[in-house]
Write an enzyme that holds these catalytic residues in place. Sequence first.
Site: not given
Length: 202
Positions: A14-15, A66, A93, A110, A145-146, A174
């Site tokens: 959706s983003n 990774r 990640i 996020h 991460l984040d 939002q």
Amino acid sequence: MSRTLGVLISGRGSNLQVILDAIDEGRLDAYVAIVISNKNDAPGLERARKAGATTAVLSHEDYDSREAFDEAVLGRLSEHDVEVVCLAGFMRILSPVLVRAFPNRILNIHPSLLPAFVGLHAQKQAVEHGVKVSGCTVHLVDEELDHGPILLQQTVPVLEDDTEETLSARILEQEHKLYTEAIRLVLDGKVRVDGRRAIIET
Ligand code: GAR
């Protein structure tokens, strides 16, 4: 800076849709050169195809590490001359392979007010922790991460009877406003990074 985006997804998209719509409607001056999913059944792939964007599926399960997966992703992004990478529900990640290839040019959205509630199920974490306010964050991606410098945040109240689902839905509304705004700031060269701080120059 060119205005060529690569968008990485894992699911609903959706983003991604909001980014595609903003471009289509002339609200965001950018071009999505490629949408890459690590899941071949991600509904977001269909959204990308409908908008005429090039898509690629790279399953992380096909790679030994990774780093090897990220090398493959990097290869596709480079083929398409991507300048800025947008993570839009990309549930992997990133290794330093990708982060170092796009310094301060990878954005992530996020569903919490970072640094609270990193990782998976941020909205569930917020409900279970009993916070009264949560929200969403768009940040630059670094090797943790984040964690990278925060571009924009939007608060969302947590109601007494909120569940993970109801809070997620209100935060998502939002998110959809915040992400294109943050992408525009980066593409317009309005962001200067000073250590942990992303300074928005108006
Ligand atoms: C969004 O809520 C996004 O913030 C979250 O996944 C959802 C993807 O939705 N991302 C993360 O939790 C990343 N840590 P979408 O596929 O409909 O854009």
